[in-house]
Design an enzyme around this catalytic site. Structure first.
Site, mmCIF file in Angstrom:
data_model
loop_
_atom_site.group_PDB
_atom_site.id
_atom_site.type_symbol
_atom_site.label_atom_id
_atom_site.label_comp_id
_atom_site.label_asym_id
_atom_site.label_seq_id
_atom_site.Cartn_x
_atom_site.Cartn_y
_atom_site.Cartn_z
ATOM 1 N N CYS A 169 0.380 -0.787 -0.155
ATOM 2 C CA CYS A 169 -0.021 0.157 -0.218
ATOM 3 C C CYS A 169 0.767 1.376 0.233
ATOM 4 C CB CYS A 169 -0.846 -0.306 1.774
ATOM 5 S SG CYS A 169 -1.572 1.366 1.513
ATOM 6 N N CYS A 184 -0.134 3.613 3.088
ATOM 7 C CA CYS A 184 0.218 3.190 3.912
ATOM 8 C C CYS A 184 2.269 3.724 4.283
ATOM 9 C CB CYS A 184 0.548 1.603 4.145
ATOM 10 S SG CYS A 184 -1.419 1.295 3.814
#
Length: 129
Positions: A31, A34
């Site tokens: 991600c 993230c």
């Protein structure tokens, strides 16, 4: 050494039970947002050593992600006195994360529990005709 704790289904309940204030970052290796949020989260953890900053790898811990209904990552959750008081998907900028932590610190948990009880009470009441 990281200021954050890796949370798993084995240590999650214990961590939340033993600590009155736990921040949880639901994330995954693949991600992009993230990865952007990671350093911001680590910095906040170092700046708030009295709080527990946990990370849940949603790939390694799908049961935890499912238990909390995590649909997009990163998602930040704050648990105080075993009550989830904040949950929001998206990578927060540093100033916003600092603000959220400050607001969560100021919460009157007795008042929060009372509000939860009041929200649940009408569901138990009768539907008079």
């Amino acid at each position: 050494m990281s200021a954050t704790v890796e949370l798993t289904k084995e240590n999650f309940d214990q961590t939340v039970t033993d600590n009155e204030f736990v921040l949880i970052d639901f994330w995954a290796e693949w991600c992009g947002p993230c990865k952007q949020f990671g350093p911001v989260y680590e910095k906040a953890a170092e700046a708030n050593p009295d709080l527990v900053f946990g990370k849940v790898d949603t790939e390694a811990q799908p049961e935890l992600a499912a238990a909390f209904g995590i649909q997009s990552i990163p998602t930040l959750m704050i648990v105080r006195d075993q009550v989830a008081v904040f949950a929001q998907p998206g990578a927060l900028p540093e100033a916003a994360l600092t603000d959220v932590i400050g607001q969560a610190r100021k919460l009157d948990m007795d008042q929060v529990r009372q509000q939860i009880a009041e929200q649940q009470a009408p569901q138990q009441g009768g539907q008079g005709a």
